[in-house]
Design an enzyme around this catalytic site. Structure first.
Site, mmCIF file in Angstrom:
data_model
loop_
_atom_site.group_PDB
_atom_site.id
_atom_site.type_symbol
_atom_site.label_atom_id
_atom_site.label_comp_id
_atom_site.label_asym_id
_atom_site.label_seq_id
_atom_site.Cartn_x
_atom_site.Cartn_y
_atom_site.Cartn_z
ATOM 1 N N VAL A 1 -2.946 -11.820 -7.333
ATOM 2 C CA VAL A 1 -2.534 -11.166 -8.575
ATOM 3 C C VAL A 1 -3.768 -10.684 -9.311
ATOM 4 C CG1 VAL A 1 -1.153 -11.420 -10.678
ATOM 5 C CG2 VAL A 1 -0.630 -12.841 -8.678
ATOM 6 N N LYS B 1 -15.293 -8.372 -4.448
ATOM 7 C CA LYS B 1 -14.103 -7.562 -4.188
ATOM 8 C C LYS B 1 -14.479 -6.086 -4.272
ATOM 9 C CE LYS B 1 -12.117 -9.723 -7.561
ATOM 10 N NZ LYS B 1 -11.190 -10.162 -8.627
ATOM 11 N N PHE C 1 -5.262 -15.771 -8.359
ATOM 12 C CA PHE C 1 -5.357 -14.896 -9.520
ATOM 13 C C PHE C 1 -6.780 -14.398 -9.727
ATOM 14 C CE2 PHE C 1 -1.785 -17.696 -10.342
ATOM 15 C CZ PHE C 1 -0.834 -16.882 -10.948
ATOM 16 N N ASP C 2 -6.872 -13.152 -10.154
ATOM 17 C CA ASP C 2 -8.099 -12.668 -10.780
ATOM 18 C C ASP C 2 -8.121 -13.260 -12.194
ATOM 19 O OD1 ASP C 2 -10.389 -11.026 -11.265
ATOM 20 O OD2 ASP C 2 -9.089 -9.647 -12.366
ATOM 21 N N LEU C 3 -9.239 -13.168 -12.887
ATOM 22 C CA LEU C 3 -9.309 -13.701 -14.254
ATOM 23 C C LEU C 3 -9.161 -12.597 -15.301
ATOM 24 C CD1 LEU C 3 -9.914 -16.213 -16.087
ATOM 25 C CD2 LEU C 3 -12.252 -15.323 -16.190
#
Length: 490
Positions: free
Chosen positions: A429, A406, A274-276
């Site tokens: 995600v 990223k 996951f991204d935050l």
């Protein structure tokens, strides 16, 4: 040193020589390797894994091909067994080489945690291209030919083929050429048609290669006069029939059902990363206020528009500030941003509905999870702790632990390593185009979270593998029986 002293020799050094057969076999092998390596790099694998495989596999395949040939032609070597080692004189059987290479690949890639079917889908179609080149080695050696034909048979062939097919006082059918053309057609159909329109699952391209090559070889072998025999049976035809049946059963999914518990058919649960910001926690207002604070200090005459604020979601702080300030100010601006961001964190950060329920399901069903963010690890931890999410993530990858932010995929790859998992089955995600691209850049399955309608158009345009509007939709998604990769990158 003399180049091309005769049709069989590429170059000679006194009593030593390098044959065309060796040159063409090596050329085909290296071409298949380089074409395959180009795709493996897109998946984020280190070159070393495949370099080591190739360097070990190639001699093993040569040995396998030689053993296969000698087994069925032992009468040639019984009186002078030392000639078994004269590989340069020809006498390699492709079926033995393939079996040796595939057998070694099963052991090697299983040990390195790489999906064997995924590798086979790339490597085997390129092997077919190598075979096209390798058959010209048979041509130079005047082997792998067919029955006697009249001279008129070659009326529409190039003269050099006609001349080389004049063997022991007769013209022979150029079966090496027929097999090469059949393999070239197969390569084109598999890589440019079936891969795009017919492939359903991992292994299908490999199965298609095995079935197609088996079909081509069966018919061509029936025309040859130098077939390896076992009693009254042409060995290559028998193996080809088995290959066609094996390939067709593979395409139909028979092996996936029969060997579902065994490598490489055993399906692994994907790693879910996951991204935050904008994914696990709603930090949009905090980000906006932090940028307003910095601009109030360093560019008070500039009022940030809603469009400008939205553009800050995704890029790194350095990238965002570089659009408005001199690069030399980056460290100072970032320090100002983070000081305000940390101080006001709990005031502005909000919770997304369904996040905890989704994480409960994933953890309860054995999915490995981690967070990969362009933020510092400390800032990520603050966001997770605010809503009691830290317990779900044994691994957090922040900006200080990755080579590049990223959309570079290094953070995703580092997370997989930290979880002791391969990255052939990865779901990433996130809520930005850079998140989607980061997954694409290592062949992962990208899930775009559209929790903010203002970002839907941008996210749709980034072409994620899946798009969700509520976090709990991820639960149904992971239950699907599919490949957890992005097929569009290769």
């Amino acid at each position: 040193m003399a180049f091309f002293p005769d049709m069989k020799t590429f170059v000679s050094f006194g009593s030593l020589s390098i044959t065309w057969y060796a040159v063409l076999i090596l050329t085909g092998a290296f071409l298949a390797y380089l074409l395959s390596l180009r795709i493996f790099r897109k998946w984020g694998y280190d070159d070393e894994i495949f370099e080591n495989y190739f360097l070990m596999m190639f001699p093993i395949a040569i040995i396998g091909a030689r053993i296969w040939y000698v087994l069925f032609e032992w009468e040639q070597y019984a009186d002078n067994w030392v000639k078994v080692f004269y590989v340069w004189e020809g006498g390699l059987a492709i079926h033995g080489g393939l079996l040796a290479a595939i057998g070694f690949g099963w052991f090697y890639f299983r040990r390195h945690g790489v999906d064997g079917l995924r590798v086979a889908d790339v490597a085997l179609p390129h092997v077919m291209l190598a075979q096209v080149i390798g058959r010209w080695g048979n041509f130079m050696n005047q082997e792998a030919f067919g029955e006697i034909v009249p001279e008129s048979y070659f009326d529409h062939f190039p003269a050099f083929i006609k001349d080389q097919m004049y063997i022991s006082g007769h013209y022979h059918m150029p079966t090496f050429l027929y097999e090469g053309i059949g393999n070239l057609i197969g390569f084109i159909l598999i890589m440019f048609v079936y891969r795009k329109y017919g492939r359903k699952k991992r292994g299908d391209l490999a199965y298609a290669y095995i079935a197609w090559y088996g079909m081509v070889r069966f018919f061509v072998e029936g025309l040859r006069t130098d077939s390896l025999m076992f009693g009254g049976i042409r060995v290559a035809q028998a193996v080809s029939v088995i290959g066609v049946l094996f390939g067709v059963c593979g395409i139909l999914g028979v092996w996936n059902k029969m060997f579902a518990k065994f490598y490489p058919w055993r399906k692994e649960k994907p790693v879910v990363l996951f991204d935050l910001d904008g994914t696990l926690v709603d930090t949009k207002e905090l980000i906006f206020q932090s940028f307003r604070h910095v601009f109030a200090q360093y560019k008070p005459d500039h009022t940030l528009s809603e469009e400008e604020l939205q553009s800050f979601l995704g890029p790194t702080l350095k990238q965002s500030f570089a659009r408005y300030f001199d690069v030399s100010m980056s460290d100072e601006l970032i320090a100002c941003y983070r000081e305000y961001n940390h101080r006001e964190h709990d005031r502005y950060v909000k919770e997304f509905a369904g996040v905890k329920e989704t994480l409960d399901y994933l953890r309860g069903n054995g999915y490995a999870m981690a967070v990969v963010s362009n933020k510092t690890k400390h800032t990520v931890a603050m966001g997770l702790e605010k809503f009691g999410l830290e317990e779900y993530f044994p691994v957090i990858i922040g900006c200080e632990e990755i080579k590049e932010p990223k959309p570079d995929p290094s953070g995703i790859l580092e997370a997989c390593k930290a979880l002791y998992r391969g990255h052939d089955n990865v779901i990433y995600v996130g809520d930005s185009a850079s998140d989607v691209q980061a997954a694409k850049n290592m062949g992962g399955f990208s899930v775009a979270c559209v929790f903010d309608e203002a970002k839907e158009a941008e996210l749709t345009q980034s072409k994620p593998c899946a798009l969700i509007h509520h976090m709990e939709e991820l639960i149904e998604l992971v239950k699907e029986d599919r490949e957890w990769e992005d097929r569009t990158i290769y």
